[in-house]
Design a protein around this motif. Structure first.
Motif, PDB file in Angstrom:
ATOM      1  N   HIS A 178       2.882  10.075   0.417  1.00 61.55           N
ATOM      2  CA  HIS A 178       3.801   9.592  -0.610  1.00 61.55           C
ATOM      3  C   HIS A 178       3.219   9.774  -2.004  1.00 61.55           C
ATOM      4  CE1 HIS A 178       6.743   6.833   1.822  1.00 61.55           C
ATOM      5  NE2 HIS A 178       6.879   8.128   2.074  1.00 61.55           N
ATOM      6  N   VAL A 179       1.905   9.637  -2.132  1.00 65.76           N
ATOM      7  CA  VAL A 179       1.264   9.905  -3.418  1.00 65.76           C
ATOM      8  C   VAL A 179       1.500  11.360  -3.813  1.00 65.76           C
ATOM      9  CG1 VAL A 179      -0.935  10.043  -4.642  1.00 65.76           C
ATOM     10  CG2 VAL A 179      -0.491   8.116  -3.114  1.00 65.76           C
ATOM     11  N   ARG A 180       1.312  12.260  -2.842  1.00 66.77           N
ATOM     12  CA  ARG A 180       1.521  13.690  -3.124  1.00 66.77           C
ATOM     13  C   ARG A 180       2.957  13.973  -3.555  1.00 66.77           C
ATOM     14  NH1 ARG A 180      -2.637  16.916  -1.530  1.00 66.77           N
ATOM     15  NH2 ARG A 180      -4.206  15.990  -0.132  1.00 66.77           N
ATOM     16  N   LEU A 181       3.908  13.340  -2.876  1.00 66.09           N
ATOM     17  CA  LEU A 181       5.324  13.566  -3.201  1.00 66.09           C
ATOM     18  C   LEU A 181       5.650  13.069  -4.608  1.00 66.09           C
ATOM     19  CD1 LEU A 181       7.089  12.671   0.177  1.00 66.09           C
ATOM     20  CD2 LEU A 181       7.099  14.893  -0.971  1.00 66.09           C
ATOM     21  N   LEU A 182       5.153  11.906  -4.947  1.00 68.16           N
ATOM     22  CA  LEU A 182       5.421  11.373  -6.280  1.00 68.16           C
ATOM     23  C   LEU A 182       4.778  12.234  -7.358  1.00 68.16           C
ATOM     24  CD1 LEU A 182       5.083   7.507  -5.779  1.00 68.16           C
ATOM     25  CD2 LEU A 182       7.164   8.817  -6.193  1.00 68.16           C
ATOM     26  N   LEU A 230      -5.766   9.953  -7.767  1.00 64.95           N
ATOM     27  CA  LEU A 230      -4.809   9.010  -7.188  1.00 64.95           C
ATOM     28  C   LEU A 230      -4.976   8.910  -5.676  1.00 64.95           C
ATOM     29  CD1 LEU A 230      -1.637   9.886  -9.280  1.00 64.95           C
ATOM     30  CD2 LEU A 230      -2.859   7.715  -9.302  1.00 64.95           C
ATOM     31  N   LEU A 231      -5.238  10.031  -5.029  1.00 63.78           N
ATOM     32  CA  LEU A 231      -5.457  10.010  -3.588  1.00 63.78           C
ATOM     33  C   LEU A 231      -6.693   9.194  -3.243  1.00 63.78           C
ATOM     34  CD1 LEU A 231      -4.620  13.719  -2.693  1.00 63.78           C
ATOM     35  CD2 LEU A 231      -3.313  11.691  -2.016  1.00 63.78           C
ATOM     36  N   ARG A 232      -7.739   9.319  -4.073  1.00 62.11           N
ATOM     37  CA  ARG A 232      -8.950   8.531  -3.849  1.00 62.11           C
ATOM     38  C   ARG A 232      -8.660   7.043  -4.027  1.00 62.11           C
ATOM     39  NH1 ARG A 232     -12.205   6.266  -7.261  1.00 62.11           N
ATOM     40  NH2 ARG A 232     -11.317   7.408  -9.028  1.00 62.11           N
ATOM     41  N   LEU A 233      -7.917   6.714  -5.082  1.00 62.56           N
ATOM     42  CA  LEU A 233      -7.584   5.320  -5.330  1.00 62.56           C
ATOM     43  C   LEU A 233      -6.739   4.736  -4.202  1.00 62.56           C
ATOM     44  CD1 LEU A 233      -6.773   5.425  -9.149  1.00 62.56           C
ATOM     45  CD2 LEU A 233      -8.743   4.364  -8.060  1.00 62.56           C
ATOM     46  N   ALA A 234      -5.836   5.559  -3.658  1.00 62.66           N
ATOM     47  CA  ALA A 234      -4.998   5.086  -2.557  1.00 62.66           C
ATOM     48  C   ALA A 234      -5.851   4.722  -1.351  1.00 62.66           C
ATOM     49  CB  ALA A 234      -3.966   6.147  -2.186  1.00 62.66           C
ATOM     50  N   LYS A 235      -6.908   5.505  -1.103  1.00 63.22           N
ATOM     51  CA  LYS A 235      -7.797   5.204   0.019  1.00 63.22           C
ATOM     52  C   LYS A 235      -8.602   3.931  -0.235  1.00 63.22           C
ATOM     53  CE  LYS A 235      -8.469   9.968   1.615  1.00 63.22           C
ATOM     54  NZ  LYS A 235      -9.456  11.071   1.823  1.00 63.22           N
ATOM     55  N   GLU A 236      -8.928   3.689  -1.521  1.00 64.82           N
ATOM     56  CA  GLU A 236      -9.755   2.537  -1.855  1.00 64.82           C
ATOM     57  C   GLU A 236      -8.940   1.275  -2.120  1.00 64.82           C
ATOM     58  OE1 GLU A 236     -11.884   3.828  -5.256  1.00 64.82           O
ATOM     59  OE2 GLU A 236     -13.186   5.206  -4.135  1.00 64.82           O
ATOM     60  N   ALA A 237      -7.615   1.391  -2.009  1.00 66.11           N
ATOM     61  CA  ALA A 237      -6.746   0.284  -2.412  1.00 66.11           C
ATOM     62  C   ALA A 237      -6.968  -0.974  -1.586  1.00 66.11           C
ATOM     63  CB  ALA A 237      -5.279   0.702  -2.326  1.00 66.11           C
ATOM     64  N   GLY A 238      -7.501  -0.821  -0.394  1.00 64.21           N
ATOM     65  CA  GLY A 238      -7.730  -1.987   0.447  1.00 64.21           C
ATOM     66  C   GLY A 238      -8.998  -2.737   0.119  1.00 64.21           C
ATOM     67  N   ASP A 278       5.201  15.979 -11.788  1.00 64.49           N
ATOM     68  CA  ASP A 278       4.518  17.180 -12.295  1.00 64.49           C
ATOM     69  C   ASP A 278       3.098  16.843 -12.747  1.00 64.49           C
ATOM     70  OD1 ASP A 278       4.257  19.870 -12.873  1.00 64.49           O
ATOM     71  OD2 ASP A 278       5.028  19.666 -14.922  1.00 64.49           O
ATOM     72  N   VAL A 279       2.344  16.240 -11.830  1.00 62.70           N
ATOM     73  CA  VAL A 279       0.991  15.780 -12.122  1.00 62.70           C
ATOM     74  C   VAL A 279      -0.013  16.895 -11.825  1.00 62.70           C
ATOM     75  CG1 VAL A 279      -0.803  14.144 -11.390  1.00 62.70           C
ATOM     76  CG2 VAL A 279       1.546  13.365 -11.722  1.00 62.70           C
ATOM     77  N   ASP A 280      -1.054  17.000 -12.646  1.00 63.72           N
ATOM     78  CA  ASP A 280      -2.058  18.037 -12.451  1.00 63.72           C
ATOM     79  C   ASP A 280      -2.946  17.707 -11.247  1.00 63.72           C
ATOM     80  OD1 ASP A 280      -4.772  16.730 -13.427  1.00 63.72           O
ATOM     81  OD2 ASP A 280      -3.250  16.177 -14.897  1.00 63.72           O
ATOM     82  N   ALA A 281      -3.664  18.724 -10.769  1.00 62.08           N
ATOM     83  CA  ALA A 281      -4.450  18.593  -9.538  1.00 62.08           C
ATOM     84  C   ALA A 281      -5.544  17.533  -9.661  1.00 62.08           C
ATOM     85  CB  ALA A 281      -5.071  19.946  -9.172  1.00 62.08           C
ATOM     86  N   GLY A 282      -6.184  17.463 -10.841  1.00 58.91           N
ATOM     87  CA  GLY A 282      -7.253  16.492 -11.020  1.00 58.91           C
ATOM     88  C   GLY A 282      -6.753  15.058 -10.916  1.00 58.91           C
ATOM     89  N   THR A 283      -5.614  14.789 -11.533  1.00 62.18           N
ATOM     90  CA  THR A 283      -5.034  13.441 -11.466  1.00 62.18           C
ATOM     91  C   THR A 283      -4.599  13.125 -10.047  1.00 62.18           C
ATOM     92  OG1 THR A 283      -4.262  13.617 -13.759  1.00 62.18           O
ATOM     93  CG2 THR A 283      -3.235  11.923 -12.385  1.00 62.18           C
ATOM     94  N   LEU A 284      -4.048  14.126  -9.356  1.00 66.55           N
ATOM     95  CA  LEU A 284      -3.639  13.932  -7.965  1.00 66.55           C
ATOM     96  C   LEU A 284      -4.836  13.536  -7.104  1.00 66.55           C
ATOM     97  CD1 LEU A 284      -1.801  14.096  -5.499  1.00 66.55           C
ATOM     98  CD2 LEU A 284      -2.150  16.579  -5.486  1.00 66.55           C
ATOM     99  N   ASP A 285      -5.949  14.242  -7.255  1.00 66.38           N
ATOM    100  CA  ASP A 285      -7.141  13.917  -6.469  1.00 66.38           C
ATOM    101  C   ASP A 285      -7.609  12.493  -6.749  1.00 66.38           C
ATOM    102  OD1 ASP A 285      -7.138  16.397  -5.323  1.00 66.38           O
ATOM    103  OD2 ASP A 285      -8.643  17.253  -6.686  1.00 66.38           O
ATOM    104  N   ALA A 339       0.834  -1.202   0.000  1.00 62.80           N
ATOM    105  CA  ALA A 339       0.000   0.000   0.000  1.00 62.80           C
ATOM    106  C   ALA A 339       0.868   1.251   0.000  1.00 62.80           C
ATOM    107  CB  ALA A 339      -0.916  -0.007   1.214  1.00 62.80           C
ATOM    108  N   ILE A 340       0.302   2.341  -0.493  1.00 65.75           N
ATOM    109  CA  ILE A 340       0.997   3.624  -0.474  1.00 65.75           C
ATOM    110  C   ILE A 340       0.116   4.642   0.230  1.00 65.75           C
ATOM    111  CG2 ILE A 340       0.117   4.232  -2.781  1.00 65.75           C
ATOM    112  CD1 ILE A 340       2.756   5.803  -3.179  1.00 65.75           C
ATOM    113  N   LYS A 341       0.717   5.427   1.092  1.00 67.41           N
ATOM    114  CA  LYS A 341      -0.004   6.433   1.857  1.00 67.41           C
ATOM    115  C   LYS A 341      -0.172   7.724   1.057  1.00 67.41           C
ATOM    116  CE  LYS A 341      -0.161   3.815   5.545  1.00 67.41           C
ATOM    117  NZ  LYS A 341      -1.421   3.215   6.008  1.00 67.41           N
TER     118      LYS A 341
END
Length: 267
Positions: A41-45, A59-67, A50-57, A36-38
Motif C-alpha cells: 500500500h505504501v508503494r501504491l500511494l 517510507l518502506l523502512r518506516l512502515a517496517k519500523e512502525a511497530g 509521484d514520489v521519488d525512489a529515495g523517499t519511497l525507500d 498500520a500500513i503494509k
C-alpha cells in the motif's frame, strides 16, 4: 509523511482511498498513525503521489519500523494503552481545542496538582506511581512547548477553578500557573462561568484536534475511565466544532478569565 505527500500532490483523502480500494475512514486511521500500513500500500500511494525512489525507500523502512515503541510507551505501567496513543497524537497537532468540566487540562497541570488528583482518585496509589504520573505530565508538556508549539484553545468550566484539589497552597499554585500559561502566545484560556447557565458541552469534556496541512479537525476525542472514543465521522466533527463556537460565545473573554484566575488565587 503520507499525509504531507498527499497534500503536496493535491490529492484528497477520497482520491487516495479509492486508489487503494479502501474506505476513507481507514485511510484517515493510517494517516493518523492509528492503523498500520503494509509495504504494497505504501508503494501504491507513492505511485499516486509521484514520489521519488529515495523517499519511497524511506517510507518502506518506516512502515517496517512502525511497530516499534514511541517515547510514551515507557509509561505503559502507569497509564493505559489507549491514553498513551492519544499522547502520541497530541505532539503532532497544529490546533487543539479542549473543554474540561472537572479537571485542569493535563497540559496545564502542576506537579502538585497531578499528585493530588492521583491520591484523591486512588487513595492506595504508591509513591512510585505518583512520581511516574508527574513525570509523564512533564514529558507531555515539554513536547508541546518547543519552537513551534500547537495552538491550544482551552475552555474551562468555572467548577474546575473553584474545586479545591489538594491543599490551599496546591490550588493557589495551580491557579497562578493557569494565569501565567494564559499569557503565552500559543495558549488561549477562557472560563465558562456558572452565570452562562446551560451550555452545549454539559454532556462532558472533549478534545478536538487538527493536524498540519488539514483544513478541519481530524477527530473529536472523548475519554472515560475505561477507555476513549475517537469520533471521526464528519457529522460528529461538525457537531463538536459547533460546540466550540458556541462555547466561544458564552465564555468569558481572555482578559475576564485572567481576572477570575487572579481573584480566585488570592482568596
Amino acid at each position: 509523511m503520507l499525509r504531507q505527500l498527499r497534500v503536496s500532490a493535491d490529492r484528497t483523502r477520497k482520491d487516495a482511498a479509492e486508489w487503494l480500494e479502501i474506505g476513507e475512514p481507514t485511510l484517515s486511521k493510517i494517516e493518523l498513525g492509528r492503523q498500520a500500513i503494509k509495504g504494497p500500500h505504501v508503494r501504491l500511494l507513492c505511485q499516486l503521489y509521484d514520489v521519488d525512489a529515495g523517499t519511497l525507500d524511506n517510507l518502506l523502512r518506516l512502515a517496517k519500523e512502525a511497530g516499534q515503541r514511541g517515547w510514551w510507551t515507557a509509561y505503559r505501567d502507569t497509564v493505559p494503552d489507549w491514553f498513551r496513543y492519544f499522547v502520541g497524537l497530541e505532539g503532532d497537532a497544529a490546533d487543539l481545542w479542549n473543554y474540561e468540566s472537572e479537571f485542569v487540562p493535563g497540559l496545564l497541570q502542576t506537579s502538585a496538582y497531578v499528585e493530588a488528583i492521583g491520591r484523591g482518585a486512588r487513595p492506595d496509589i504508591s509513591d512510585a506511581d505518583v512520581a511516574r504520573s508527574v513525570e509523564l505530565r512533564r514529558e507531555r508538556q515539554s513536547r508541546i512547548d518547543g519552537e513551534t508549539p500547537p495552538r491550544l484553545h482551552f475552555y474551562l468550566n468555572e467548577a474546575v477553578l473553584r474545586r479545591r484539589v489538594g491543599s490551599a497552597d496546591v490550588m493557589r499554585e495551580q491557579l497562578e500557573h493557569l494565569y501565567a500559561s494564559s499569557e503565552l502566545e500559543h495558549i488561549t484560556l477562557r472560563v465558562v462561568p456558572f452565570s452562562a447557565g446551560a451550555h452545549p458541552a454539559m454532556s462532558g469534556s472533549f478534545v478536538l484536534m487538527r493536524f498540519p496541512d488539514e483544513d478541519s479537525p481530524a477527530f473529536a476525542y472523548l475519554e472515560n475511565e475505561r477507555g476513549a472514543i475517537y469520533q471521526e465521522d464528519p457529522g460528529d466533527i461538525a457537531r463538536y466544532s459547533l460546540m466550540v463556537e458556541q462555547l466561544g460565545g458564552m465564555a468569558l473573554d481572555a482578559e475576564e478569565s485572567r481576572a477570575m484566575l487572579k481573584r480566585l488565587s488570592e482568596q
